[in-house]
Design a protein around this motif. Structure first.
Motif, PDB file in Angstrom:
ATOM      1  N   SER A   9      33.551 -16.935  63.298  1.00  0.00           N
ATOM      2  CA  SER A   9      34.335 -17.740  64.341  1.00  0.00           C
ATOM      3  C   SER A   9      33.752 -17.724  65.651  1.00  0.00           C
ATOM      4  O   SER A   9      33.761 -18.615  66.737  1.00  0.00           O
ATOM      5  CB  SER A   9      35.838 -17.322  64.585  1.00  0.00           C
ATOM      6  OG  SER A   9      35.785 -15.944  64.776  1.00  0.00           O
ATOM      7  N   SER A  10      32.979 -16.662  65.799  1.00  0.00           N
ATOM      8  CA  SER A  10      32.404 -16.812  67.286  1.00  0.00           C
ATOM      9  C   SER A  10      30.584 -16.402  66.930  1.00  0.00           C
ATOM     10  O   SER A  10      30.167 -16.102  66.073  1.00  0.00           O
ATOM     11  CB  SER A  10      32.570 -15.530  68.249  1.00  0.00           C
ATOM     12  OG  SER A  10      32.247 -14.256  67.612  1.00  0.00           O
ATOM     13  N   PRO A  11      30.001 -16.786  68.095  1.00  0.00           N
ATOM     14  CA  PRO A  11      28.216 -16.564  67.663  1.00  0.00           C
ATOM     15  C   PRO A  11      28.075 -15.216  67.588  1.00  0.00           C
ATOM     16  O   PRO A  11      27.117 -14.940  66.987  1.00  0.00           O
ATOM     17  CB  PRO A  11      27.891 -17.080  69.214  1.00  0.00           C
ATOM     18  CG  PRO A  11      28.710 -17.999  69.529  1.00  0.00           C
ATOM     19  CD  PRO A  11      30.254 -17.467  69.056  1.00  0.00           C
ATOM     20  N   ASN A  12      28.716 -14.225  68.116  1.00  0.00           N
ATOM     21  CA  ASN A  12      28.578 -12.900  67.955  1.00  0.00           C
ATOM     22  C   ASN A  12      29.105 -12.325  66.565  1.00  0.00           C
ATOM     23  O   ASN A  12      28.023 -11.748  65.972  1.00  0.00           O
ATOM     24  CB  ASN A  12      29.310 -11.979  68.920  1.00  0.00           C
ATOM     25  CG  ASN A  12      28.874 -12.099  70.322  1.00  0.00           C
ATOM     26  OD1 ASN A  12      28.070 -12.543  70.746  1.00  0.00           O
ATOM     27  ND2 ASN A  12      29.968 -11.876  71.259  1.00  0.00           N
ATOM     28  N   ASP A  13      29.804 -12.756  65.955  1.00  0.00           N
ATOM     29  CA  ASP A  13      30.177 -12.447  64.514  1.00  0.00           C
ATOM     30  C   ASP A  13      29.010 -13.023  63.562  1.00  0.00           C
ATOM     31  O   ASP A  13      28.710 -12.472  62.642  1.00  0.00           O
ATOM     32  CB  ASP A  13      31.617 -13.285  64.033  1.00  0.00           C
ATOM     33  CG  ASP A  13      32.775 -12.402  64.931  1.00  0.00           C
ATOM     34  OD1 ASP A  13      32.355 -11.308  65.349  1.00  0.00           O
ATOM     35  OD2 ASP A  13      33.714 -13.063  64.987  1.00  0.00           O
ATOM     36  N   SER A  14      28.740 -14.183  63.954  1.00  0.00           N
ATOM     37  CA  SER A  14      27.732 -14.878  63.216  1.00  0.00           C
ATOM     38  C   SER A  14      26.168 -14.488  63.223  1.00  0.00           C
ATOM     39  O   SER A  14      25.571 -14.137  62.270  1.00  0.00           O
ATOM     40  CB  SER A  14      27.424 -16.465  63.803  1.00  0.00           C
ATOM     41  OG  SER A  14      28.499 -17.151  63.461  1.00  0.00           O
ATOM     42  N   GLU A  15      26.173 -13.762  64.408  1.00  0.00           N
ATOM     43  CA  GLU A  15      24.790 -12.960  64.494  1.00  0.00           C
ATOM     44  C   GLU A  15      24.981 -11.571  63.834  1.00  0.00           C
ATOM     45  O   GLU A  15      23.870 -11.436  62.894  1.00  0.00           O
ATOM     46  CB  GLU A  15      24.398 -12.535  65.944  1.00  0.00           C
ATOM     47  CG  GLU A  15      23.419 -11.701  66.388  1.00  0.00           C
ATOM     48  CD  GLU A  15      23.381 -10.987  67.743  1.00  0.00           C
ATOM     49  OE1 GLU A  15      22.232 -10.621  68.065  1.00  0.00           O
ATOM     50  OE2 GLU A  15      24.258 -11.041  68.293  1.00  0.00           O
ATOM     51  N   LYS A  17      26.620 -10.988  60.889  1.00  0.00           N
ATOM     52  CA  LYS A  17      26.608 -11.531  59.774  1.00  0.00           C
ATOM     53  C   LYS A  17      25.351 -11.685  59.166  1.00  0.00           C
ATOM     54  O   LYS A  17      24.757 -11.226  58.106  1.00  0.00           O
ATOM     55  CB  LYS A  17      27.505 -12.421  59.375  1.00  0.00           C
ATOM     56  CG  LYS A  17      29.046 -12.161  59.259  1.00  0.00           C
ATOM     57  CD  LYS A  17      30.114 -12.959  58.769  1.00  0.00           C
ATOM     58  CE  LYS A  17      31.619 -12.503  58.828  1.00  0.00           C
ATOM     59  NZ  LYS A  17      31.661 -11.314  57.912  1.00  0.00           N
ATOM     60  N   PHE A  18      24.475 -12.476  59.916  1.00  0.00           N
ATOM     61  CA  PHE A  18      23.266 -12.977  59.721  1.00  0.00           C
ATOM     62  C   PHE A  18      22.294 -11.723  59.717  1.00  0.00           C
ATOM     63  O   PHE A  18      21.624 -11.256  58.596  1.00  0.00           O
ATOM     64  CB  PHE A  18      22.763 -13.684  60.868  1.00  0.00           C
ATOM     65  CG  PHE A  18      21.150 -14.195  60.460  1.00  0.00           C
ATOM     66  CD1 PHE A  18      20.658 -14.887  59.210  1.00  0.00           C
ATOM     67  CD2 PHE A  18      20.119 -13.675  61.298  1.00  0.00           C
ATOM     68  CE1 PHE A  18      19.519 -15.244  59.178  1.00  0.00           C
ATOM     69  CE2 PHE A  18      18.876 -14.082  60.959  1.00  0.00           C
ATOM     70  CZ  PHE A  18      18.627 -14.881  59.902  1.00  0.00           C
ATOM     71  N   LEU A  19      22.444 -10.932  60.534  1.00  0.00           N
ATOM     72  CA  LEU A  19      21.666  -9.511  60.633  1.00  0.00           C
ATOM     73  C   LEU A  19      22.117  -8.597  59.221  1.00  0.00           C
ATOM     74  O   LEU A  19      21.097  -7.992  58.676  1.00  0.00           O
ATOM     75  CB  LEU A  19      22.024  -8.606  61.682  1.00  0.00           C
ATOM     76  CG  LEU A  19      21.116  -9.294  63.125  1.00  0.00           C
ATOM     77  CD1 LEU A  19      21.615  -8.576  64.389  1.00  0.00           C
ATOM     78  CD2 LEU A  19      19.669  -9.237  62.834  1.00  0.00           C
ATOM     79  N   ALA A  20      23.368  -8.427  58.891  1.00  0.00           N
ATOM     80  CA  ALA A  20      23.649  -7.872  57.558  1.00  0.00           C
ATOM     81  C   ALA A  20      23.019  -8.322  56.596  1.00  0.00           C
ATOM     82  O   ALA A  20      22.550  -7.768  55.603  1.00  0.00           O
ATOM     83  CB  ALA A  20      25.028  -7.776  57.506  1.00  0.00           C
TER      84      ALA A  20
END
Length: 141
Positions: A9-15, A17-20
């Motif tokens: 839901s947020s850009p921080n969460d997306s970042e 998850k992408f890094l993971a």
């Protein structure tokens, strides 16, 4: 059933998850696939779907899929609670190496035996996780 608290839901969460996903993929390419399996967003205990979920888990295939390494990604405001949580989880599940990456500051923390070190170096796999993430990100940018 325990569901991951994190969302897209947020850009921080997306970042995070992408890094993971990038780290899990990078680990899967570096590790011996006959001995270890790296996955992202998985239950720490593969046989217990009520177990906690980590951003990245490396399972030791030859040791009944026990978690050998876990990594959590978090923001600055979550760092203290994430460090404490990972310390507890590592003890409960017998995880050999545990790391937390602060995406705000870019600092890696290695948690072991109630100590925290500022490093991304995995002695278990002889890898620098930061270097692996950086190298893997080159494929996207």
């Amino acid at each position: 059933m325990t569901l991951p608290i994190k969302t897209w839901s947020s850009p921080n969460d997306s970042e995070q998850k992408f890094l993971a996903a990038v780290l899990a993929y990078g680990l899967s390419k570096k590790l011996n696939r006959r001995s270890f399996e790296a996955v992202n967003e998985s239950h720490i205990d593969i046989f217990d779907f009520e177990s906690d979920i980590a951003d990245v888990v490396v399972y030791d295939i030859n040791n009944y899929y026990k978690p050998a390494l876990i990594v959590e990604f978090c923001r600055e405001e979550e760092i203290q609670s994430t460090l404490r949580t990972v310390e507890i989880i590592a003890e409960i599940y017998g995880v050999k190496e545990s790391f937390v990456y602060n995406t705000t500051s870019g600092v890696w923390y290695k948690i072991s035996s109630k100590t925290v070190a500022f490093t991304s170096d995995s002695t278990l796999f002889r890898l620098a996780l930061q270097q692996l993430v950086s190298h893997s990100l080159e494929n996207y940018f």
